[in-house]
Design an enzyme around this catalytic site. Structure first.
Site, PDB file in Angstrom:
ATOM      1  CD  GLU A 262      -2.893  -1.162   2.338  1.00 54.77           C
ATOM      2  OE1 GLU A 262      -4.066  -1.482   2.111  1.00 54.77           O
ATOM      3  OE2 GLU A 262      -2.478  -0.849   3.465  1.00 54.77           O
ATOM      4  CB  ILE A 263       3.996   2.270  -1.576  1.00 53.02           C
ATOM      5  CG1 ILE A 263       4.761   1.398  -0.591  1.00 53.02           C
ATOM      6  CG2 ILE A 263       4.755   3.559  -1.869  1.00 53.02           C
ATOM      7  CD1 ILE A 263       6.039   0.832  -1.187  1.00 53.02           C
TER       8      ILE A 263
END
Ligand SMILES: *[C@@H]1O[C@H](CO)[C@@H](O)[C@H](O)[C@H]1NC(C)=O
Ligand SMILES: *[C@@H]1O[C@H](CO)[C@@H](O)[C@H](O)[C@H]1NC(C)=O
Ligand SMILES: *[C@@H]1O[C@H](CO)[C@@H](O)[C@H](O)[C@H]1NC(C)=O
Ligand SMILES: *[C@@H]1O[C@H](CO)[C@@H](O)[C@H](O)[C@H]1NC(C)=O
Ligand SMILES: *[C@@H]1O[C@H](CO)[C@@H](O)[C@H](O)[C@H]1NC(C)=O
Ligand SMILES: *[C@@H]1O[C@H](CO)[C@@H](O)[C@H](O)[C@H]1NC(C)=O
Ligand SMILES: *[C@@H]1O[C@H](CO)[C@@H](O)[C@H](O)[C@H]1NC(C)=O
Ligand SMILES: *[C@@H]1O[C@H](CO)[C@@H](O)[C@H](O)[C@H]1NC(C)=O
Ligand SMILES: *[C@@H]1O[C@H](CO)[C@@H](O)[C@H](O)[C@H]1NC(C)=O
Ligand SMILES: *[C@@H]1O[C@H](CO)[C@@H](O)[C@H](O)[C@H]1NC(C)=O
Ligand SMILES: *[C@@H]1O[C@H](CO)[C@@H](O)[C@H](O)[C@H]1NC(C)=O
Length: 597
Positions: free
Chosen positions: A369-370
């Protein structure tokens, strides 16, 4: 010897006959009664001498008498860790059978007389534990598949029990199965009975990595909650506990050389895991064959570092549009091209990794989840364009993985590293998938060892509804506040997931297992047990026994599984784990009363 004389034939043949969870690869059971009491004696012997085995034949047989099983072994040349593993396993066997039994009325017809009388059947006299040779020095920290967990279990009608394995962990698994043969009796004290002798079981796991991922950052769990969870994992033959130990919301992990991290980043100065806590949790797991793997999620999910090192974090706690910068508040990510961040990671891992490596082969470096947008505020990147960010991410991850390898550990990452960011990682890296099932196919296609765990099946926290609040002018449009992965995944959903779905026969060896997940936005010590149990056990059977019925080749049957999982649930409750019920007792008190059609 009287054999179940009180029982009508139909009850003796009740479905309880195979109430083992997870179901063994091969088993046959009989219908004679045996009693287990504290008089049963354990012994250990090495039945084959392998090359390099140190003991002379006269020393091979070590009698491990009940409870006070093992003497201080410093004078012995046997590996002491084997003794400690077996000492604990023997104590657990006594305790589970004699103190944590349950009366199985709910698996028999109403008012049936299902219990043997006290004078029926023989006592279990001896439990022979047999090892083919000494344990590997890595028995507490094997790579996936390195430690042989297979076992065979034989119980004769005369009360002689033999458990054979190639490792002490195999013996641990076999003794766990042994305890599941026994029931508490309503009137006979200090003794438990099995109605299933003789027993012949051959068993081995389908997958090498069988785990639970527990988020202990979003909510803090006391050490005892974690240890209790390990006990239940071991009881369902899971072998990995993945501790997602830091995240954006709190940094509970004490790092002695950097005390400010937890002093400022934990929710409270007391809500921390000290080095002793971590080692204690790991050892507690390792001695039961549950390897505890630590994850520090990077470079996203790191905003709790801001409380002690604001100079390392970009886009901290952007409000109110946090969702542009992160999946959850507070947003924040480590600078990606900052020498100070590289030094920080080096110091952090130099402190942490040597302390955890006696008990694990792995270290999880995160990477989920960057959001590219976060890097527009990173003074070392100043861009939100993925192709600009990607080379810096590759360099960052490579550098981190090199440190992990130098510590003798194998890196793990979340799937986004290879599927979204197209990073090239070492062939040793284990990639943990969590989104659509097709992602297992994609990571395996790139040649990576892969863990399954699709969130539509194996996220145990789903279906609780949203934890975000909606202001009055938006509230109506989000009603009834379902979470992103709703609905709740009933055990049948967990049980229907096949890690090998859509994977070709040639590539299946790369799917080394999977994990169920307990994210902690809405879970803490108060509801941990019912969030995780018994649904994690449904996954445990898929991972130990395989998703397919070996006879039909089709999906495993809920109808066949439900009474066995109910049996396990009763055993977990008897161990003090507040597992949710599978069905009301009415359903298990007769054949097929609660099936559709
Ligand atoms: C017990 O098993 C034996 C051997 O399979 C069988 O002959 C016998 O009928 C069974 N007894 C009962 C009470 O079910
Ligand atoms: C272990 O300890 C017991 C009691 O202290 C002693 O009787 C026994 O001889 C010891 N066994 C060995 C193998 O040292
Ligand atoms: C074993 O004996 C040694 C030496 O006497 C002692 O230091 C150690 O604490 C003992 N270990 C256990 C587990 O009793
Ligand atoms: C032990 O190792 C042997 C040789 O590799 C293997 O055939 C067997 O299945 C293993 N497990 C058991 C329980 O015998
Ligand atoms: C990147 O930043 C520009 C300028 O601030 C903005 O217009 C654009 O929407 C951003 N794109 C992404 C993917 O965040
Ligand atoms: C990764 O590759 C895919 C497919 O080629 C592409 O769509 C995507 O933009 C790439 N991602 C990055 C960060 O370069
Ligand atoms: C990163 O590591 C991988 C695996 O060792 C290697 O193939 C790749 O070339 C490295 N990339 C960079 C930029 O160092
Ligand atoms: C199998 O995986 C491939 C690659 O991810 C995907 O394109 C395909 O749709 C999948 N097939 C099924 C039946 O899910
Ligand atoms: C809801 O109300 C808040 C404050 O009154 C306002 O800032 C916001 O724009 C409103 N949102 C919508 C979707 O109307
Ligand atoms: C078997 O389970 C899979 C999910 O793993 C499901 O897609 C499929 O429909 C099931 N097959 C049958 C015949 O129920
Ligand atoms: C992925 O799925 C496709 C079918 O959709 C199959 O042809 C391919 O072999 C699968 N890849 C692997 C690595 O299993």
């Amino acid at each position: 010897m009287k054999l179940l004389q009180l029982l009508p034939l139909s009850l003796a043949l009740s479905p309880l006959v195979s109430a083992l969870w997870p179901v063994p690869s091969k088993s046959t059971v009989g219908n004679s009664t045996l009693w287990f009491s504290a008089d049963a004696e354990f012994s250990l012997s090495y039945v084959q001498s392998n090359v390099g085995f140190m003991l002379a034949p006269s020393q091979l047989l070590q009698t491990l008498t009940k409870r006070n099983t093992l003497n201080n072994s410093s004078s012995s040349n046997k590996p002491p860790i084997t003794e400690e593993i077996l000492d604990r396993a023997i104590r657990r066997t006594y305790h589970t059978i004699l103190k944590e039994g349950f009366i199985p009325w709910r698996f028999h017809a109403r008012n049936a007389e299902f219990e043997p009388t006290e004078d029926t059947g023989k006592p279990v006299t001896s439990i022979k534990l047999q090892l083919s040779g000494p344990d590997s020095p890595n028995v507490l920290k094997g790579l996936d598949g390195e430690i042989d967990e297979s076992y065979s279990l034989k119980v004769t009608e005369d009360g002689e029990v033999t458990v054979f394995a190639n490792s002490s962990i195999g013996l641990v698994r076999g003794l766990t199965t042994f305890t599941q043969l026994f029931f508490k009796h309503s009137t006979v004290k200090d003794s438990a009975y099995t109605p299933y002798a003789p027993v012949d079981i051959q068993d081995h796991p389908a997958f090498a990595h069988r785990g639970l991922n527990m988020d202990v950052s979003r909510s803090y769990y006391e050490v005892d909650h974690i240890k209790r969870t390990i006990d239940a994992l071991a009881y369902s033959k899971m072998n990995r506990l993945h501790l997602h130990i830091t995240d954006a919301q709190s940094w509970p992990l004490e790092i002695p050389s950097m005390p400010e991290l937890s002093a400022k980043g934990a929710y409270n100065k007391d809500l921390v895991y000290t080095p002793d806590d971590v080692a204690g949790i790991q050892r507690h797991g390792a001695l039961q064959g549950v390897q505890v793997i630590i994850e520090i999620d990077m470079p996203g999910h790191t905003s709790s570092i801001w409380y002690s090192h604001p100079e390392l974090i970009a886009s901290f706690n952007e409000q109110p549009d946090w969702s542009t910068y992160s999946a959850e508040p507070p947003s924040g990510t480590l600078h990606l091209n900052d020498p100070a961040v590289y030094t920080f990671i080096q110091n952090l891992l130099k402190d942490l990794l040597p302390r955890i490596s006696p008990y694990t082969a792995y270290f999880h470096t995160g990477g989920d989840e960057i959001k590219a947008a976060a890097y527009i505020n990173d003074p070392t990147i100043k861009s939100n364009i993925t192709s600009v960010i990607q080379p810096y991410l590759q360099k960052f991850v490579n550098s981190t993985h090199d440190i992990v390898r130098q510590a003798g550990l194998t890196p793990m990452v979340w799937e986004e590293m290879v599927l979204d960011w197209n990073l090239t990682l070492g062939s040793d890296v284990v990639v943990q998938t969590w989104q659509e099932s097709t992602n297992v196919n994609l990571t395996v296609s790139k040649g990576y060892k892969t863990l399954a765990g699709n969130y539509y099946f194996w996220y145990l926290d789903c279906g609780h509804g949203q934890w975000i609040n909606f202001p009055p002018n938006q509230s109506a449009s989000f009603f009834p506040y379902n979470d992103y992965c709703a609905p709740f995944h009933n055990w049948r959903v967990v049980y229907s997931y096949d890690p090998l779905y859509n994977i070709s026969a040639e590539a299946q060896h790369l799917v080394i297992g999977g994990e169920v997940h307990a994210w902690a936005e809405q879970t803490d010590g108060a509801n941990l047990d019912r969030v995780v149990w018994p649904r994690a056990a449904a996954a445990a059977e898929i991972l130990w026994s395989g998703a397919k019925d070996p006879v039909t080749g089709g999906n495993r049957s809920q109808v066949e599984a439900a009474p066995r999982l109910s049996d396990l649930r009763e055993r977990l409750v008897a161990k003090g784990i507040y597992a949710e019920p599978i069905q009301m007792a009415f359903c298990t008190m007769g054949d097929n009363q609660c099936n559709l059609g």
